[in-house]
Scaffold this motif. Sequence first.
Motif, PDB file in Angstrom:
ATOM      1  N   GLY A 293     -12.665  -6.182  -4.676  1.00 38.99           N
ATOM      2  CA  GLY A 293     -12.921  -5.011  -5.493  1.00 38.99           C
ATOM      3  C   GLY A 293     -11.915  -3.894  -5.341  1.00 38.99           C
ATOM      4  O   GLY A 293     -11.875  -2.981  -6.167  1.00 38.99           O
ATOM      5  N   GLY A 294     -11.097  -3.953  -4.293  1.00 39.19           N
ATOM      6  CA  GLY A 294     -10.072  -2.937  -4.102  1.00 39.19           C
ATOM      7  C   GLY A 294     -10.556  -1.639  -3.477  1.00 39.19           C
ATOM      8  O   GLY A 294      -9.787  -0.682  -3.390  1.00 39.19           O
ATOM      9  N   MET A 295     -11.805  -1.584  -3.016  1.00 38.34           N
ATOM     10  CA  MET A 295     -12.297  -0.360  -2.366  1.00 38.34           C
ATOM     11  C   MET A 295     -11.478  -0.130  -1.100  1.00 38.34           C
ATOM     12  O   MET A 295     -11.176  -1.060  -0.362  1.00 38.34           O
ATOM     13  CB  MET A 295     -13.772  -0.492  -2.025  1.00 38.34           C
ATOM     14  N   THR A 296     -11.159   1.138  -0.856  1.00 38.35           N
ATOM     15  CA  THR A 296     -10.322   1.478   0.286  1.00 38.35           C
ATOM     16  C   THR A 296     -11.047   2.399   1.264  1.00 38.35           C
ATOM     17  O   THR A 296     -11.963   3.143   0.891  1.00 38.35           O
ATOM     18  CB  THR A 296      -9.025   2.165  -0.168  1.00 38.35           C
ATOM     19  N   PHE A 297     -10.599   2.347   2.509  1.00 43.67           N
ATOM     20  CA  PHE A 297     -11.142   3.179   3.575  1.00 43.67           C
ATOM     21  C   PHE A 297      -9.975   3.665   4.423  1.00 43.67           C
ATOM     22  O   PHE A 297      -9.010   2.935   4.630  1.00 43.67           O
ATOM     23  CB  PHE A 297     -12.116   2.373   4.450  1.00 43.67           C
ATOM     24  N   TYR A 298     -10.087   4.890   4.919  1.00 45.00           N
ATOM     25  CA  TYR A 298      -9.008   5.484   5.697  1.00 45.00           C
ATOM     26  C   TYR A 298      -9.538   6.175   6.942  1.00 45.00           C
ATOM     27  O   TYR A 298     -10.641   6.726   6.944  1.00 45.00           O
ATOM     28  CB  TYR A 298      -8.244   6.512   4.857  1.00 45.00           C
ATOM     29  N   ALA A 299      -8.709   6.163   7.984  1.00 48.67           N
ATOM     30  CA  ALA A 299      -9.010   6.946   9.165  1.00 48.67           C
ATOM     31  C   ALA A 299      -8.807   8.422   8.847  1.00 48.67           C
ATOM     32  O   ALA A 299      -7.995   8.778   7.987  1.00 48.67           O
ATOM     33  CB  ALA A 299      -8.101   6.530  10.314  1.00 48.67           C
ATOM     34  N   ASP A 300      -9.531   9.273   9.535  1.00 47.96           N
ATOM     35  CA  ASP A 300      -9.440  10.713   9.263  1.00 47.96           C
ATOM     36  C   ASP A 300      -8.030  11.247   9.469  1.00 47.96           C
ATOM     37  O   ASP A 300      -7.584  12.140   8.743  1.00 47.96           O
ATOM     38  CB  ASP A 300     -10.416  11.471  10.159  1.00 47.96           C
ATOM     39  N   PHE A 301      -7.296  10.716  10.435  1.00 50.28           N
ATOM     40  CA  PHE A 301      -5.980  11.274  10.742  1.00 50.28           C
ATOM     41  C   PHE A 301      -4.961  10.985   9.639  1.00 50.28           C
ATOM     42  O   PHE A 301      -3.893  11.581   9.604  1.00 50.28           O
ATOM     43  CB  PHE A 301      -5.462  10.747  12.080  1.00 50.28           C
ATOM     44  N   VAL A 302      -5.268  10.074   8.727  1.00 49.14           N
ATOM     45  CA  VAL A 302      -4.359   9.786   7.623  1.00 49.14           C
ATOM     46  C   VAL A 302      -4.186  11.018   6.746  1.00 49.14           C
ATOM     47  O   VAL A 302      -3.085  11.309   6.272  1.00 49.14           O
ATOM     48  CB  VAL A 302      -4.874   8.591   6.812  1.00 49.14           C
ATOM     49  N   GLN A 303      -5.273  11.737   6.497  1.00 44.56           N
ATOM     50  CA  GLN A 303      -5.245  13.027   5.785  1.00 44.56           C
ATOM     51  C   GLN A 303      -4.472  12.957   4.475  1.00 44.56           C
ATOM     52  O   GLN A 303      -3.689  13.845   4.152  1.00 44.56           O
ATOM     53  CB  GLN A 303      -4.649  14.107   6.695  1.00 44.56           C
ATOM     54  N   GLY A 304      -4.647  11.898   3.719  1.00 46.93           N
ATOM     55  CA  GLY A 304      -4.001  11.778   2.430  1.00 46.93           C
ATOM     56  C   GLY A 304      -2.545  11.379   2.475  1.00 46.93           C
ATOM     57  O   GLY A 304      -1.891  11.288   1.434  1.00 46.93           O
ATOM     58  N   ARG A 305      -1.996  11.117   3.645  1.00 48.00           N
ATOM     59  CA  ARG A 305      -0.573  10.775   3.750  1.00 48.00           C
ATOM     60  C   ARG A 305      -0.308   9.298   3.490  1.00 48.00           C
ATOM     61  O   ARG A 305       0.787   8.928   3.071  1.00 48.00           O
ATOM     62  CB  ARG A 305      -0.069  11.150   5.143  1.00 48.00           C
ATOM     63  N   PHE A 306      -1.276   8.452   3.775  1.00 47.33           N
ATOM     64  CA  PHE A 306      -1.091   7.004   3.659  1.00 47.33           C
ATOM     65  C   PHE A 306      -1.898   6.459   2.495  1.00 47.33           C
ATOM     66  O   PHE A 306      -2.986   6.964   2.176  1.00 47.33           O
ATOM     67  CB  PHE A 306      -1.548   6.298   4.937  1.00 47.33           C
ATOM     68  N   THR A 307      -1.381   5.391   1.894  1.00 48.83           N
ATOM     69  CA  THR A 307      -2.090   4.710   0.822  1.00 48.83           C
ATOM     70  C   THR A 307      -2.023   3.204   1.049  1.00 48.83           C
ATOM     71  O   THR A 307      -0.926   2.661   1.215  1.00 48.83           O
ATOM     72  CB  THR A 307      -1.490   5.033  -0.553  1.00 48.83           C
ATOM     73  N   ILE A 308      -3.166   2.561   1.051  1.00 47.49           N
ATOM     74  CA  ILE A 308      -3.214   1.114   1.164  1.00 47.49           C
ATOM     75  C   ILE A 308      -3.456   0.528  -0.219  1.00 47.49           C
ATOM     76  O   ILE A 308      -4.217   1.076  -1.020  1.00 47.49           O
ATOM     77  CB  ILE A 308      -4.309   0.660   2.162  1.00 47.49           C
ATOM     78  N   SER A 309      -2.780  -0.580  -0.492  1.00 51.27           N
ATOM     79  CA  SER A 309      -2.943  -1.230  -1.793  1.00 51.27           C
ATOM     80  C   SER A 309      -2.729  -2.727  -1.617  1.00 51.27           C
ATOM     81  O   SER A 309      -2.251  -3.175  -0.576  1.00 51.27           O
ATOM     82  CB  SER A 309      -1.953  -0.669  -2.816  1.00 51.27           C
ATOM     83  N   ARG A 310      -3.107  -3.494  -2.634  1.00 48.32           N
ATOM     84  CA  ARG A 310      -2.849  -4.928  -2.563  1.00 48.32           C
ATOM     85  C   ARG A 310      -2.341  -5.445  -3.894  1.00 48.32           C
ATOM     86  O   ARG A 310      -2.669  -4.902  -4.946  1.00 48.32           O
ATOM     87  CB  ARG A 310      -4.091  -5.721  -2.103  1.00 48.32           C
ATOM     88  N   ASP A 311      -1.527  -6.474  -3.802  1.00 57.23           N
ATOM     89  CA  ASP A 311      -0.975  -7.154  -4.969  1.00 57.23           C
ATOM     90  C   ASP A 311      -1.508  -8.575  -4.926  1.00 57.23           C
ATOM     91  O   ASP A 311      -1.048  -9.384  -4.123  1.00 57.23           O
ATOM     92  CB  ASP A 311       0.561  -7.111  -4.924  1.00 57.23           C
ATOM     93  N   LYS A 312      -2.466  -8.858  -5.774  1.00 55.11           N
ATOM     94  CA  LYS A 312      -3.093 -10.178  -5.756  1.00 55.11           C
ATOM     95  C   LYS A 312      -2.109 -11.281  -6.113  1.00 55.11           C
ATOM     96  O   LYS A 312      -2.191 -12.384  -5.589  1.00 55.11           O
ATOM     97  CB  LYS A 312      -4.289 -10.203  -6.690  1.00 55.11           C
ATOM     98  N   ALA A 313      -1.197 -11.006  -7.006  1.00 59.28           N
ATOM     99  CA  ALA A 313      -0.239 -12.028  -7.427  1.00 59.28           C
ATOM    100  C   ALA A 313       0.672 -12.442  -6.282  1.00 59.28           C
ATOM    101  O   ALA A 313       1.110 -13.586  -6.210  1.00 59.28           O
ATOM    102  CB  ALA A 313       0.585 -11.519  -8.599  1.00 59.28           C
TER     103      ALA A 313
END
Length: 125
Positions: free
Chosen positions: A55-75
């Motif tokens: 589904g692509g739902m994401t979760f982040y640690a608090d220290f990320v503070q909007g600096r990091f982005t996780i994503s995936r490429d299914k292909a």
Amino acid sequence: QVQLLESGGGLVQAGTSLTLSCAAFGGTFSNLGLAWFRRAPGNEREFVASILWSGGMTFYADFVQGRFTISRDKARNTVYLQMNSLKPEDTGVYSCAAERYPLGRCPMPGDMDFWGKGTLVTVYS
């Protein structure tokens, strides 16, 4: 058996950006959650970010503070961690991990079923 291979680590100056990649091989990914963990020198491994493959739902640690982005490429069967505004305290070995049937929350290291070997990120000031 899922195999994970990280790449993209390196030596960067504080304030700059870096993107890590995690290529996944083998098995079925639809029931997996993929996550990034890191271990700084002298510290325990800690959760950074995760994404549900289906589904692509994401979760982040608090220290990320909007600096990091996780994503995936299914292909490409690849998960990315885009890291911006890097700080010296972001230095560490970043490891990709996979959890079968994730529960939709920030996972702990003990929840993960498969691990990559890690890639070193060093941020200097």
